[in-house]
Design an enzyme around this catalytic site. Sequence first.
Site, PDB file in Angstrom:
ATOM      1  N   ASN A 108      -5.830  76.478  93.386  1.00 51.30           N
ATOM      2  CA  ASN A 108      -4.490  76.164  92.881  1.00 51.30           C
ATOM      3  C   ASN A 108      -4.463  76.011  91.361  1.00 51.30           C
ATOM      4  OD1 ASN A 108      -3.158  76.227  95.340  1.00 51.30           O
ATOM      5  ND2 ASN A 108      -3.602  74.089  95.788  1.00 51.30           N
ATOM      6  N   ASP A 145      -3.290  68.608  95.879  1.00 55.55           N
ATOM      7  CA  ASP A 145      -4.255  69.550  96.455  1.00 55.55           C
ATOM      8  C   ASP A 145      -4.885  70.342  95.321  1.00 55.55           C
ATOM      9  OD1 ASP A 145      -5.673  70.834  98.463  1.00 55.55           O
ATOM     10  OD2 ASP A 145      -4.128  72.344  98.791  1.00 55.55           O
ATOM     11  N   ASP A 158       1.360  75.776  93.132  1.00 52.79           N
ATOM     12  CA  ASP A 158       1.442  75.291  94.509  1.00 52.79           C
ATOM     13  C   ASP A 158       1.387  73.765  94.619  1.00 52.79           C
ATOM     14  OD1 ASP A 158       1.659  75.121  97.211  1.00 52.79           O
ATOM     15  OD2 ASP A 158      -0.202  76.176  97.669  1.00 52.79           O
TER      16      ASP A 158
END
Length: 327
Positions: free
Chosen positions: A206, A201, A218
């Site tokens: 992030n 992701d 993350d």
Amino acid sequence: MNAHPFERLTPDFILDALEAQGYLCDGRILALNSYENRVYQIGLDEAQPIIAKFYRPERWSPAQIQEEHDFTQALVDQELSVVAPLRTAAGHSLLEYQGFGFALFPRRGGRAPELDNPDHLYQLGQTLGRIHQVGRAQAFVARPRLTAEHFGDESVAFIAEQMIPMSLRTAYVSLAEDLLKQIHHAFSRYSDLTYLRVHGDCHAGNLLWRDEHPHFVDFDDSRMAPAIQDLWMLLTDSDRLQRELQLEEVLSGYQEFSDFDARELHLIEPLRALRMLHYSAWLGRRWQDPAFPMHFPWYNTERYWGEHILQLREQLAALQEPVLRRL
């Protein structure tokens, strides 16, 4: 209506969970921007604040969470700047308090990278190349693959059956079927690509930029996927030529540390389409969580679904365009 599990996360519950691990809290709790899980910055007596992540019940199994933790620790061991969970004296990173799984992390600050800055893109490529070098060393056993079936087929079925207004259902289903046909064709055409452990992701939220270097946070969505899954979200410019310039910088840095299969460029738009389908279904699946109607009030309105269908039409057209190329 039954109470949502996260409603148990009162300030007293959160502080008790940390104090059960031996931390002396000063009572300060700051909720951080997270929807899938619940994340808090917690003040400690005579120490830097600590970050606590309470995992959404029944999303990941303990084995799947542990694989994420072990992957991030392997990256730290290679001196990569990622935020890995803290471990107890006994070596445990996944903690438990009254039925809740949680993990503790050091606090890390920074600003968003500049994705229109060639130097930032080059360094991000270098770091991802090193991350993927570690990611190739072994495979996840418990964590899943990124597949068109899970992100695409299951998402469309859920939306068609439970979310889309009847007035738009036929248009949505017809369009989604055309998209899925193109997506499945792309994945079947390149079925022998290498799948490795990836961040999963890799959007700007992030990524942190600090001390002139990128830092990755993350890894909650980490899974087995082609390398391009961590690269394509860095290509943000609306102009095709500028995206190709971004791609060149990212891959130039990336290939200093990892090989790149150029066939994966054909998966950029299919992966973007899967993310769009999955995101809409994710919002719907989480709608009983009180945080979602509060933070996404525009979701599940006639206007939202009309705009979503328009975006999917534009994405179907993007799937017909020539693949991005190296300059």
